[in-house]
Design an enzyme around this catalytic site. Structure first.
Site, PDB file in Angstrom:
ATOM      1  N   LEU A 159      -0.297   1.334  -7.398  1.00 14.55           N
ATOM      2  CA  LEU A 159      -1.759   1.097  -7.395  1.00 14.55           C
ATOM      3  C   LEU A 159      -2.200   1.223  -6.208  1.00 14.55           C
ATOM      4  N   PHE A 218       9.185  -9.484 -12.891  1.00 18.58           N
ATOM      5  CA  PHE A 218      10.262  -9.109 -13.915  1.00 18.58           C
ATOM      6  C   PHE A 218      10.049  -9.736 -15.007  1.00 18.58           C
ATOM      7  N   SER A 272      16.924 -18.462 -12.477  1.00 22.35           N
ATOM      8  CA  SER A 272      17.300 -19.345 -11.586  1.00 22.35           C
ATOM      9  C   SER A 272      16.214 -19.981 -10.902  1.00 22.35           C
ATOM     10  N   GLY A 290       0.699  -1.304   0.087  1.00 21.39           N
ATOM     11  CA  GLY A 290       0.042  -0.116   0.100  1.00 21.39           C
ATOM     12  C   GLY A 290       0.806   1.238   0.121  1.00 21.39           C
ATOM     13  N   GLY A 291       2.268   1.108   0.115  1.00 25.19           N
ATOM     14  CA  GLY A 291       3.031   2.416   0.066  1.00 25.19           C
ATOM     15  C   GLY A 291       3.169   2.838  -1.032  1.00 25.19           C
ATOM     16  N   TYR A 305      -3.523 -12.210 -17.761  1.00 26.26           N
ATOM     17  CA  TYR A 305      -2.738 -13.403 -18.064  1.00 26.26           C
ATOM     18  C   TYR A 305      -2.875 -14.679 -16.842  1.00 26.26           C
ATOM     19  N   ARG A 331       9.970  -2.558 -14.099  1.00 24.27           N
ATOM     20  CA  ARG A 331      10.689  -4.082 -14.096  1.00 24.27           C
ATOM     21  C   ARG A 331      10.237  -4.603 -15.322  1.00 24.27           C
ATOM     22  N   GLY A 335      -5.306  -4.087 -16.823  1.00 23.76           N
ATOM     23  CA  GLY A 335      -4.492  -4.169 -18.083  1.00 23.76           C
ATOM     24  C   GLY A 335      -3.135  -3.141 -17.552  1.00 23.76           C
ATOM     25  N   PRO A 336      -2.591  -2.584 -18.446  1.00 25.10           N
ATOM     26  CA  PRO A 336      -1.636  -1.820 -18.292  1.00 25.10           C
ATOM     27  C   PRO A 336      -2.125  -0.377 -17.482  1.00 25.10           C
TER      28      PRO A 336
HETATM   29  C1  HXC Z   1      15.773 -12.176 -13.955  1.00 21.80           C
HETATM   30  C2  HXC Z   1      15.932 -11.607 -11.412  1.00 21.80           C
HETATM   31  C3  HXC Z   1      15.675 -10.509 -11.768  1.00 21.80           C
HETATM   32  C4  HXC Z   1      15.455  -9.883 -13.240  1.00 21.80           C
HETATM   33  C5  HXC Z   1      15.674 -10.565  -9.685  1.00 21.80           C
HETATM   34  N1  HXC Z   1      16.065 -11.808 -10.083  1.00 21.80           N
HETATM   35  N2  HXC Z   1      15.425  -9.701 -10.835  1.00 21.80           N
HETATM   36  N3  HXC Z   1      16.080 -12.637 -12.488  1.00 21.80           N
HETATM   37  N4  HXC Z   1      15.402 -11.263 -14.241  1.00 21.80           N
HETATM   38  N5  HXC Z   1      14.893  -8.923 -13.618  1.00 21.80           N
HETATM   39  C6  HXC Z   1      16.540 -12.921  -9.211  1.00 21.80           C
HETATM   40  C7  HXC Z   1      17.645 -12.560  -8.782  1.00 21.80           C
HETATM   41  O1  HXC Z   1      18.996 -12.808  -9.361  1.00 21.80           O
HETATM   42  C8  HXC Z   1      17.571 -13.497  -7.469  1.00 21.80           C
HETATM   43  O2  HXC Z   1      18.030 -14.821  -7.906  1.00 21.80           O
HETATM   44  C9  HXC Z   1      16.149 -13.692  -7.367  1.00 21.80           C
HETATM   45  O3  HXC Z   1      15.450 -13.211  -8.528  1.00 21.80           O
HETATM   46  C10 HXC Z   1      15.587 -12.827  -5.825  1.00 21.80           C
HETATM   47  O4  HXC Z   1      16.298 -11.569  -6.217  1.00 21.80           O
HETATM   48  P1  HXC Z   1      16.089 -10.566  -5.070  1.00 21.80           P
HETATM   49  O5  HXC Z   1      16.759  -9.241  -5.369  1.00 21.80           O
HETATM   50  O6  HXC Z   1      17.195 -11.087  -3.929  1.00 21.80           O
HETATM   51  O7  HXC Z   1      14.892 -10.552  -4.550  1.00 21.80           O
HETATM   52  P2  HXC Z   1      14.112  -9.501  -3.549  1.00 21.80           P
HETATM   53  O8  HXC Z   1      14.976  -8.511  -3.061  1.00 21.80           O
HETATM   54  O9  HXC Z   1      13.294 -10.324  -2.884  1.00 21.80           O
HETATM   55  O10 HXC Z   1      13.295  -8.768  -4.500  1.00 21.80           O
HETATM   56  C11 HXC Z   1      12.058  -9.288  -5.250  1.00 21.80           C
HETATM   57  C12 HXC Z   1      11.946  -8.845  -6.612  1.00 21.80           C
HETATM   58  C13 HXC Z   1      11.991  -7.227  -7.007  1.00 21.80           C
HETATM   59  C14 HXC Z   1      10.647  -9.545  -7.284  1.00 21.80           C
HETATM   60  C15 HXC Z   1      13.199  -9.411  -7.613  1.00 21.80           C
HETATM   61  O11 HXC Z   1      11.754  -6.774  -8.414  1.00 21.80           O
HETATM   62  C16 HXC Z   1      11.087  -6.503  -6.252  1.00 21.80           C
HETATM   63  O12 HXC Z   1      11.288  -6.365  -4.769  1.00 21.80           O
HETATM   64  N6  HXC Z   1       9.866  -6.580  -6.814  1.00 21.80           N
HETATM   65  C17 HXC Z   1       8.829  -5.815  -5.935  1.00 21.80           C
HETATM   66  C18 HXC Z   1       7.766  -4.937  -6.552  1.00 21.80           C
HETATM   67  C19 HXC Z   1       7.517  -5.318  -8.070  1.00 21.80           C
HETATM   68  O13 HXC Z   1       8.051  -6.098  -8.651  1.00 21.80           O
HETATM   69  N7  HXC Z   1       6.438  -4.452  -8.694  1.00 21.80           N
HETATM   70  C20 HXC Z   1       5.918  -4.675 -10.221  1.00 21.80           C
HETATM   71  C21 HXC Z   1       4.604  -5.500  -9.930  1.00 21.80           C
HETATM   72  S1  HXC Z   1       4.046  -5.382 -11.704  1.00 21.80           S
HETATM   73  P3  HXC Z   1      19.398 -15.681  -7.630  1.00 21.80           P
HETATM   74  O14 HXC Z   1      19.533 -17.034  -8.311  1.00 21.80           O
HETATM   75  O15 HXC Z   1      20.506 -14.631  -8.278  1.00 21.80           O
HETATM   76  O16 HXC Z   1      19.617 -15.654  -6.188  1.00 21.80           O
HETATM   77  C22 HXC Z   1       2.936  -6.393 -12.179  1.00 21.80           C
HETATM   78  C23 HXC Z   1       2.242  -6.363 -13.277  1.00 21.80           C
HETATM   79  C24 HXC Z   1       1.648  -7.335 -13.641  1.00 21.80           C
HETATM   80  O17 HXC Z   1       3.048  -7.624 -11.229  1.00 21.80           O
HETATM   81  C25 HXC Z   1       0.935  -7.354 -15.043  1.00 21.80           C
HETATM   82  C26 HXC Z   1       1.100  -6.085 -15.943  1.00 21.80           C
HETATM   83  C27 HXC Z   1       0.155  -6.001 -17.136  1.00 21.80           C
HETATM   84  P1  NAP Z   2       4.271  -1.578  -7.130  1.00 22.88           P
HETATM   85  O1  NAP Z   2       4.327  -0.199  -6.947  1.00 22.88           O
HETATM   86  O2  NAP Z   2       5.789  -2.204  -7.401  1.00 22.88           O
HETATM   87  O3  NAP Z   2       3.572  -2.348  -6.137  1.00 22.88           O
HETATM   88  C1  NAP Z   2       3.954  -3.496  -5.468  1.00 22.88           C
HETATM   89  C2  NAP Z   2       4.024  -3.334  -3.919  1.00 22.88           C
HETATM   90  O4  NAP Z   2       4.287  -4.582  -3.358  1.00 22.88           O
HETATM   91  C3  NAP Z   2       5.082  -2.576  -3.479  1.00 22.88           C
HETATM   92  O5  NAP Z   2       4.485  -1.552  -2.839  1.00 22.88           O
HETATM   93  C4  NAP Z   2       6.115  -3.625  -2.585  1.00 22.88           C
HETATM   94  O6  NAP Z   2       6.522  -2.696  -1.510  1.00 22.88           O
HETATM   95  C5  NAP Z   2       5.077  -4.408  -2.222  1.00 22.88           C
HETATM   96  N1  NAP Z   2       5.855  -5.720  -2.008  1.00 22.88           N
HETATM   97  C6  NAP Z   2       6.701  -6.297  -3.033  1.00 22.88           C
HETATM   98  N2  NAP Z   2       7.373  -7.607  -2.446  1.00 22.88           N
HETATM   99  C7  NAP Z   2       6.791  -7.703  -1.000  1.00 22.88           C
HETATM  100  C8  NAP Z   2       6.825  -8.471  -0.017  1.00 22.88           C
HETATM  101  N3  NAP Z   2       7.582  -9.483  -0.046  1.00 22.88           N
HETATM  102  N4  NAP Z   2       5.981  -8.453   0.962  1.00 22.88           N
HETATM  103  C9  NAP Z   2       5.415  -7.081   1.118  1.00 22.88           C
HETATM  104  N5  NAP Z   2       5.015  -6.230   0.160  1.00 22.88           N
HETATM  105  C10 NAP Z   2       5.860  -6.660  -1.023  1.00 22.88           C
HETATM  106  O7  NAP Z   2       3.581  -2.065  -8.465  1.00 22.88           O
HETATM  107  P2  NAP Z   2       1.841  -1.861  -9.019  1.00 22.88           P
HETATM  108  O8  NAP Z   2       2.285  -1.701 -10.534  1.00 22.88           O
HETATM  109  O9  NAP Z   2       1.408  -0.563  -8.181  1.00 22.88           O
HETATM  110  O10 NAP Z   2       1.438  -3.147  -8.455  1.00 22.88           O
HETATM  111  C11 NAP Z   2       0.314  -3.288  -7.619  1.00 22.88           C
HETATM  112  C12 NAP Z   2      -0.311  -4.406  -8.114  1.00 22.88           C
HETATM  113  O11 NAP Z   2      -1.098  -4.320  -9.273  1.00 22.88           O
HETATM  114  C13 NAP Z   2       0.429  -5.898  -8.259  1.00 22.88           C
HETATM  115  O12 NAP Z   2      -0.533  -6.828  -7.829  1.00 22.88           O
HETATM  116  C14 NAP Z   2       0.381  -6.024  -9.611  1.00 22.88           C
HETATM  117  O13 NAP Z   2       0.674  -7.455 -10.007  1.00 22.88           O
HETATM  118  C15 NAP Z   2      -0.966  -5.595 -10.138  1.00 22.88           C
HETATM  119  N6  NAP Z   2      -0.937  -5.225 -11.561  1.00 22.88           N
HETATM  120  C16 NAP Z   2      -0.442  -4.224 -11.722  1.00 22.88           C
HETATM  121  C17 NAP Z   2      -0.329  -3.759 -13.314  1.00 22.88           C
HETATM  122  C18 NAP Z   2       0.268  -2.465 -13.850  1.00 22.88           C
HETATM  123  O14 NAP Z   2       0.106  -2.306 -14.921  1.00 22.88           O
HETATM  124  N7  NAP Z   2       0.937  -1.566 -13.102  1.00 22.88           N
HETATM  125  C19 NAP Z   2      -1.102  -4.593 -13.941  1.00 22.88           C
HETATM  126  C20 NAP Z   2      -1.675  -5.543 -13.582  1.00 22.88           C
HETATM  127  C21 NAP Z   2      -1.819  -5.788 -12.292  1.00 22.88           C
HETATM  128  P3  NAP Z   2       7.952  -2.949  -0.907  1.00 22.88           P
HETATM  129  O15 NAP Z   2       8.853  -2.855  -1.974  1.00 22.88           O
HETATM  130  O16 NAP Z   2       8.176  -1.966   0.167  1.00 22.88           O
HETATM  131  O17 NAP Z   2       7.814  -4.345  -0.211  1.00 22.88           O
END
Ligand code: HXC
Ligand code: NAP
Length: 290
Positions: A27, A105, A113, A23-24, A155, A207, A197-198
Site C-alpha cells: 500500500l 502475523f 514469545s 514505501g517500497g 481493530y 502473514r 479494511g482488507p
Molecule cells: C509467531 C513469530 C512469527 C509468526 C515471527 N515470529 N513470525 N511468532 N508467529 N508467524 C517471532 C519470531 O520467532 C521471533 O521471536 C520474533 O517474532 C521476531 O521475529 P524475526 O523474524 O526475528 O523478526 P524480524 O526479522 O524483525 O521481522 C519482523 C516480522 C516480519 C514482523 C516478524 O513478519 C516482517 O518483517 N514483517 C514486515 C511486513 C509485514 O508484516 N507486513 C504485513 C503488515 S499487514 P523469537 O522468540 O523466536 O526470537 C497489517 C494488516 C493489518 O498490518 C490489518 C489487516 C486487516
Molecule cells: P507490506 O507491503 O508488508 O508493508 C509493510 C512495509 O513496512 C514493508 O514495506 C516493510 O519493508 C516495512 N517495514 C516492516 N518493518 C519495518 C521496519 N522495522 N522498519 C522500516 N520499515 C519496515 O504490507 P501492506 O499491506 O502494504 O501494509 C501497509 C500498511 O497498511 C501497514 O501499516 C498495515 O498495517 C496497513 N494495513 C494493511 C491492510 C491490508 O489489508 N493490506 C489493512 C489494514 C491496514 P521492509 O521489509 O523492507 O522493511
C-alpha cells in the site's frame, strides 16, 4: 468515473515532499505512486535497500517524478534521525510523513514469545513514535508546517484476537494521532489516520492468510460491499489527507473497509442469512393469534 481512478486534480501535491515509511511495497508503494502522479517528490524508506531502489526506479519511470530511497529500520532511532537528515538535505525539506511501515502475523496470543510480541509493538508503535518525534521536533524547531498521516486499521478500536500485538500497537498509533492533532496544531502540524479494511498485498496476505488459510477464508465475504479494497481508492483518501484541500481536517480517522467492521458489530446483521421466503412466511404470520 470509477473507484479505480485517481480523484484529485493534476498538480494537487506539487511542491510537497512526502516521506513514506514502508514505501517500497504494498500500500505504501501504491500511495507513493499516486502522490508522484499528483506532482509530489517522494522519499521511500524501509529496511531493504534493494527493494527500495528497485521500486524507486519503477516509480520514476512510471511517473517522471523524483524518488529518494533510504534504508532505515524505524525501530532504531539513530537510523531514523540519519534518514531524516539525509531526506532533508536531499530535497531541502520534507512536508509530509506517512507512517505506513508495519509488522504483523497471526498467532494465538499464548503461543507468542516476548520477543515476538515486542517485535510487532516495536515496529508499529515505537517505529511510528520514532519517526513522528524526529519529524515533529524538526518542524517545530524550523517553524515549518507539517502533516502526519498514519495507517492504522479498524481493530485499533474494536481490538482483535490472534493479532493482539498489532491491535495494541495500532490503538496506540491512533491515540497518538488524536493527541498530537490537538497538541501540535499550534505549530501548524496536522495529524490524521486512515483505517483500511482488507486490501490485497503480498506482505499482509502472506502473514495474515498463510498456507491454505487463503483458500478457506475469503476476506471479501466479510465485507457488506462484497469485495476487497482497490489500492487506488485508498491512495485517493491518502492524497486528500496529505494535500492542502484537507487543511481543516485534523485528528480524524477515515475508515475505508466497505462496511466490514460494522458488519461484525451490529447485533442483527447476521440476519442477512435469512432467505426472502422465510421473511415472507414471517410477514404472513404477523398478527395471527396462535
Ligand atoms: C509467531 C513469530 C512469527 C509468526 C515471527 N515470529 N513470525 N511468532 N508467529 N508467524 C517471532 C519470531 O520467532 C521471533 O521471536 C520474533 O517474532 C521476531 O521475529 P524475526 O523474524 O526475528 O523478526 P524480524 O526479522 O524483525 O521481522 C519482523 C516480522 C516480519 C514482523 C516478524 O513478519 C516482517 O518483517 N514483517 C514486515 C511486513 C509485514 O508484516 N507486513 C504485513 C503488515 S499487514 P523469537 O522468540 O523466536 O526470537 C497489517 C494488516 C493489518 O498490518 C490489518 C489487516 C486487516
Ligand atoms: P507490506 O507491503 O508488508 O508493508 C509493510 C512495509 O513496512 C514493508 O514495506 C516493510 O519493508 C516495512 N517495514 C516492516 N518493518 C519495518 C521496519 N522495522 N522498519 C522500516 N520499515 C519496515 O504490507 P501492506 O499491506 O502494504 O501494509 C501497509 C500498511 O497498511 C501497514 O501499516 C498495515 O498495517 C496497513 N494495513 C494493511 C491492510 C491490508 O489489508 N493490506 C489493512 C489494514 C491496514 P521492509 O521489509 O523492507 O522493511
Amino acid at each position: 468515473m470509477t473507484h479505480t481512478e485517481g480523484m484529485l486534480r493534476e498538480g494537487a501535491l506539487k511542491g510537497k515532499t512526502i516521506l513514506v515509511t514502508g514505501g517500497g511495497t504494498g500500500l505504501g508503494k501504491s500511495m507513493g505512486i499516486y502522490f508522484l502522479k499528483l506532482g509530489a517528490q517522494l522519499v521511500i524508506t524501509s529496511r531493504k535497500l534493494d527493494v527500495l531502489e528497485k521500486t524507486a526506479k519503477e516509480m520514476e519511470n512510471e511517473t517522471g517524478g523524483k524518488v529518494l530511497p533510504l534504508a532505515c529500520d524505524v525501530r532504531e532511532i539513530d537510523q531514523v534521525e540519519k534518514m531524516w537528515t539525509d531526506a532533508v538535505s536531499h530535497f531541502g525539506r520534507v512536508d509530509v510523513v506517512l507512517n505506513n511501515a508495519a509488522g504483523n502475523f497471526i498467532s494465538p496470543t499464548e503461543r507468542l514469545s516476548t520477543n515476538a510480541f515486542n517485535t510487532v509493538l516495536d515496529i508499529v508503535l515505537k517505529g511510528t513514535s520514532n519517526v513522528t518525534l524526529t519529524a515533529g521536533k524538526y518542524w517545530i524547531k524550523e517553524k515549518q508546517s507539517g502533516t502526519f498521516l498514519n495507517i492504522v486499521t479498524t481493530y485499533a478500536w474494536t481490538g482483535s484476537g490472534y493479532v493482539v500485538p498489532s491491535a495494541a500497537a495500532k490503538a496506540g498509533v491512533l491515540a497518538m494521532t488524536r493527541s498530537l492533532a490537538v497538541e501540535w496544531a499550534k505549530y501548524k502540524i496536522r495529524s490524521n489516520a486512515i483505517a483500511p479494511g482488507p486490501f490485497p498485498t503480498e506482505g499482509a496476505w502472506s502473514r495474515l492468510l498463510p498456507g491454505d488459510l487463503v483458500k478457506k477464508f475469503d476476506p471479501a465475504k466479510k465485507v457488506p460491499i462484497g469485495r476487497v479494497g482497490d489500492h487506488q481508492e485508498l491512495a485517493n483518501i491518502a492524497a486528500y489527507l496529505v494535500s492542502d484541500y484537507s487543511a481543516y481536517v485534523n485528528g480524524e480517522v477515515i475508515t475505508i473497509d466497505g462496511g466490514e467492521w460494522l458488519m461484525g458489530a451490529g447485533e442483527f446483521n447476521n440476519l442477512d442469512m435469512i432467505p426472502q421466503e422465510m421473511w415472507d412466511m414471517l410477514e404472513a404470520s404477523r398478527g395471527k393469534k396462535a
